[in-house]
Design an enzyme around this catalytic site. Structure first.
Site, PDB file in Angstrom:
ATOM      1  N   LYS A  63      -4.403  21.292  -7.889  1.00 26.86           N
ATOM      2  CA  LYS A  63      -3.942  22.282  -8.856  1.00 26.86           C
ATOM      3  C   LYS A  63      -3.298  21.597 -10.062  1.00 26.86           C
ATOM      4  CE  LYS A  63      -3.231  25.932  -5.428  1.00 26.86           C
ATOM      5  NZ  LYS A  63      -2.272  26.869  -4.804  1.00 26.86           N
ATOM      6  N   THR A 112     -10.487   2.627   5.167  1.00 30.42           N
ATOM      7  CA  THR A 112      -9.404   3.377   5.777  1.00 30.42           C
ATOM      8  C   THR A 112     -10.019   4.382   6.754  1.00 30.42           C
ATOM      9  OG1 THR A 112      -9.350   5.270   4.270  1.00 30.42           O
ATOM     10  CG2 THR A 112      -8.220   3.272   3.545  1.00 30.42           C
ATOM     11  N   GLU A 113      -9.174   5.034   7.540  1.00 28.73           N
ATOM     12  CA  GLU A 113      -9.668   6.066   8.453  1.00 28.73           C
ATOM     13  C   GLU A 113     -10.354   7.193   7.685  1.00 28.73           C
ATOM     14  OE1 GLU A 113      -6.047   4.156  10.397  1.00 28.73           O
ATOM     15  OE2 GLU A 113      -6.543   4.897   8.419  1.00 28.73           O
ATOM     16  N   TYR A 114      -9.726   7.626   6.597  1.00 30.09           N
ATOM     17  CA  TYR A 114     -10.310   8.694   5.784  1.00 30.09           C
ATOM     18  C   TYR A 114     -11.634   8.261   5.173  1.00 30.09           C
ATOM     19  CZ  TYR A 114      -6.246  11.833   5.870  1.00 30.09           C
ATOM     20  OH  TYR A 114      -5.256  12.696   6.252  1.00 30.09           O
ATOM     21  N   ASP A 127     -12.233   9.597  -2.446  1.00 32.08           N
ATOM     22  CA  ASP A 127     -13.511  10.307  -2.345  1.00 32.08           C
ATOM     23  C   ASP A 127     -13.531  11.498  -3.288  1.00 32.08           C
ATOM     24  OD1 ASP A 127     -11.503  11.668  -0.697  1.00 32.08           O
ATOM     25  OD2 ASP A 127     -13.149  13.014  -0.178  1.00 32.08           O
ATOM     26  N   ASP A 177      -3.311  11.952  -1.764  1.00 32.81           N
ATOM     27  CA  ASP A 177      -3.433  13.408  -1.874  1.00 32.81           C
ATOM     28  C   ASP A 177      -3.839  13.751  -3.309  1.00 32.81           C
ATOM     29  OD1 ASP A 177      -3.023  16.203  -2.051  1.00 32.81           O
ATOM     30  OD2 ASP A 177      -1.429  16.128  -0.551  1.00 32.81           O
ATOM     31  N   ASN A 215       9.879   7.368   0.774  1.00 32.45           N
ATOM     32  CA  ASN A 215       9.166   8.059  -0.289  1.00 32.45           C
ATOM     33  C   ASN A 215       8.819   7.071  -1.404  1.00 32.45           C
ATOM     34  OD1 ASN A 215       8.512   9.754  -2.607  1.00 32.45           O
ATOM     35  ND2 ASN A 215       9.487  11.441  -1.510  1.00 32.45           N
ATOM     36  N   GLU A 234       4.799   4.645   3.916  1.00 30.53           N
ATOM     37  CA  GLU A 234       4.350   5.979   4.293  1.00 30.53           C
ATOM     38  C   GLU A 234       5.555   6.881   4.504  1.00 30.53           C
ATOM     39  OE1 GLU A 234       2.586   9.272   5.028  1.00 30.53           O
ATOM     40  OE2 GLU A 234       1.272   7.543   4.638  1.00 30.53           O
ATOM     41  N   GLU A 290       0.866  -1.181   0.000  1.00 25.78           N
ATOM     42  CA  GLU A 290       0.000   0.000   0.000  1.00 25.78           C
ATOM     43  C   GLU A 290       0.900   1.228   0.000  1.00 25.78           C
ATOM     44  OE1 GLU A 290      -3.753   2.045   2.403  1.00 25.78           O
ATOM     45  OE2 GLU A 290      -2.344   0.767   3.493  1.00 25.78           O
TER      46      GLU A 290
END
Length: 212
Positions: free
Chosen positions: A122, A191-193, A154, A118, A96, A69, A44
């Protein structure tokens, strides 16, 4: 993403090399030896606080998992989950995502998960999105033949961008849901989000794509 700094996180991560693998580049081509069992490897990218990857490892002991992460103040929460669960088929990397090909050999990974990455909304930041073509190439370079990428978000704009990016890269779209929580998809691990956004009424998008 705003990250609340945890000054103690680095020390805690360093104190658990059995879970947070130090110098992961040294394991390139031999990750099977890091786990108790030689079995398929799923990773992941952007594992966050680790709810998804931990629950996946619990549910699928026949698969090895690695959560990746960048932020130590975030992945330390995943470490806390792992130290409690003590799962033999889950490891963590505090690195990374751009270093994936330094860490994994060609054909070493069977599946890549991207969850609530993320969106970098932009236009000038499009290259930073984890579904941009340069990242798709990184995944291709470590995946087995016909390896898969599973993606959830989302953010409608990111999902539309990603579908176009997948198509232009020549990936096979195997599954798509424009409203995951109101679909017939079974076995979804949130997931938490995902839990937060769905409770707020946000629609969850999901797709599965396969490399040639």
């Amino acid at each position: 993403m705003r990250v609340r700094n945890k000054p103690w996180a680095r020390e805690m991560l360093d104190s658990h090399p059995e879970y947070v693998i130090p110098s992961p580049e040294e394991n390139k081509g031999k990750w099977n030896s890091v786990f108790e069992k030689d079995q398929p490897l799923h990773i992941e990218v952007g594992t966050g606080k680790g709810r998804f990857i931990t629950e996946m490892a619990k549910a699928n002991p026949h698969i090895n998992y690695i959560g990746i992460e960048l932020f130590d103040s975030v992945i330390v929460s995943a470490l806390e989950r792992l130290t409690e669960a003590k799962l033999p088929n889950l490891k963590l990397l505090n690195v990374n995502a751009e270093k994936l090909t330094d860490i994994f050999a060609k054909g070493e990974v069977n599946r890549v998960y991207l969850n609530f990455s993320d969106p970098w909304p932009k236009t000038r930041h499009a290259k930073r999105r984890l579904t941009y073509k340069t990242f798709l190439k990184l995944y291709e370079d470590i995946l087995v033949e016909k390896g898969e990428l599973h993606f959830k978000t989302d953010n409608q704009g990111l999902f539309e961008f990603s579908l176009l990016s997948f198509s232009e890269y020549g990936l096979l779209l195997k599954y798509i849901s424009l409203d995951l929580h109101n679909s017939d998809f079974e076995g979804n691990i949130m997931t938490e989000y995902e839990e937060k956004f769905s409770q707020q009424g946000s629609r969850i998008y999901r797709c599965e794509v396969q490399y040639p």
